[in-house]
Design an enzyme around this catalytic site. Structure first.
Site, short mmCIF file in Angstrom:
data_model
loop_
_atom_site.label_atom_id
_atom_site.label_comp_id
_atom_site.label_asym_id
_atom_site.label_seq_id
_atom_site.Cartn_x
_atom_site.Cartn_y
_atom_site.Cartn_z
N TYR A 212 0.80 -1.23 0.00
CA TYR A 212 0.00 0.00 0.00
C TYR A 212 0.84 1.28 0.00
O TYR A 212 0.28 2.37 -0.02
CB TYR A 212 -0.95 0.01 1.20
CG TYR A 212 -1.91 -1.17 1.20
CD1 TYR A 212 -2.87 -1.27 0.21
CD2 TYR A 212 -1.83 -2.17 2.17
CE1 TYR A 212 -3.74 -2.35 0.18
CE2 TYR A 212 -2.70 -3.25 2.16
CZ TYR A 212 -3.65 -3.33 1.16
OH TYR A 212 -4.51 -4.39 1.13
N HIS B 98 -8.79 1.54 -6.19
CA HIS B 98 -7.98 0.67 -5.32
C HIS B 98 -6.51 1.06 -5.47
O HIS B 98 -6.02 1.21 -6.60
CB HIS B 98 -8.18 -0.81 -5.67
CG HIS B 98 -9.60 -1.23 -5.48
ND1 HIS B 98 -10.15 -1.44 -4.24
CD2 HIS B 98 -10.59 -1.42 -6.37
CE1 HIS B 98 -11.42 -1.75 -4.38
NE2 HIS B 98 -11.72 -1.75 -5.66
O1 CA2 Z 1 -5.77 -1.55 -2.75
C1 CA2 Z 1 -6.73 -1.06 -2.19
O2 CA2 Z 1 -6.94 0.15 -2.14
C2 CA2 Z 1 -7.72 -1.97 -1.45
O3 CA2 Z 1 -9.02 -1.40 -1.57
C3 CA2 Z 1 -7.27 -2.05 -0.02
C4 CA2 Z 1 -8.07 -3.02 0.84
C5 CA2 Z 1 -8.23 -4.37 0.17
O4 CA2 Z 1 -9.17 -5.12 0.90
C6 CA2 Z 1 -8.70 -4.17 -1.23
O5 CA2 Z 1 -8.83 -5.35 -1.82
C7 CA2 Z 1 -7.77 -3.32 -2.06
C8 CA2 Z 1 -7.42 -3.24 2.18
C9 CA2 Z 1 -7.13 -1.99 2.91
C10 CA2 Z 1 -6.34 -2.34 4.10
O6 CA2 Z 1 -5.61 -1.20 4.47
C11 CA2 Z 1 -4.43 -1.39 5.05
C12 CA2 Z 1 -3.61 -0.30 5.07
C13 CA2 Z 1 -2.36 -0.41 5.64
C14 CA2 Z 1 -1.97 -1.58 6.23
C15 CA2 Z 1 -2.81 -2.65 6.23
C16 CA2 Z 1 -4.06 -2.56 5.66
#
Ligand code: CA2
Length: 146
Positions: free
Chosen positions: A23, A100
């Site tokens: 991310y 995303h």
């Molecule tokens: O890539 C993306 O923006 C997502 O929407 C992020 C989601 C995931 O479930 C999608 O499939 C793709 C997850 C967000 C979790 O956020 C975090 C941020 C930092 C560390 C861990 C998790």
């Protein structure tokens, strides 16, 4: 000034703190500031929100029906589970962009089947934190085509 709602779902408050290899290192607060700066010269005000609660996302969409010209939404995990979010987005008549940060299609199959893609105007996937600014540019074109 016309408003664009930018809605962020579960766990995105942790951006920049965990899993930077997926991310990136930019925090959600930094993304918010960049979005505000990007939208201003285009003549748009940004209402930027994050919640870990599905119903709160639904309520923000109801509010957007009254206040927003367009919606940019990164629903995070609710992308793949929430019929409530799909139904709410269907009621919004303006342009809607699904966003995303990571390229979900390069990841496990859990992340492949978005429930909301069928109701959005466009989709931005895999551009990292820059995707938010790209989405604002794209929204500007949806709202005021050249
Ligand atoms: O890539 C993306 O923006 C997502 O929407 C992020 C989601 C995931 O479930 C999608 O499939 C793709 C997850 C967000 C979790 O956020 C975090 C941020 C930092 C560390 C861990 C998790």
């Amino acid at each position: 000034m016309k408003k664009i709602f930018i809605l962020n779902g579960s766990n995105l408050n942790l951006l920049g703190q965990r899993e930077p290899e997926i991310y990136g290192r930019t925090t959600l607060a930094e993304i918010r500031e960049r979005c505000i700066a990007r939208a201003k010269p285009l003549g748009y005000e940004i209402d930027f929100r994050q919640t870990n609660f599905e119903g709160e996302l639904v309520e923000s969409i109801h509010q957007a029906r009254q206040e927003a010209a367009g919606i940019i939404v990164n629903p995070a995990a609710y992308t793949f589970t929430s019929i409530a979010l799909l139904d709410a987005l269907k009621t919004f008549d303006g342009p809607k962009i699904e966003l995303h940060i990571s390229n979900v299609h390069a990841r496990e199959s859990t992340y492949h089947n978005s429930l909301i893609s069928r109701t959005v105007t466009g989709i931005l996937i895999g551009f990292g934190a820059n995707g938010y600014e790209l989405a604002i540019d794209a929204m500007g074109r949806f709202l005021a085509p050249a």
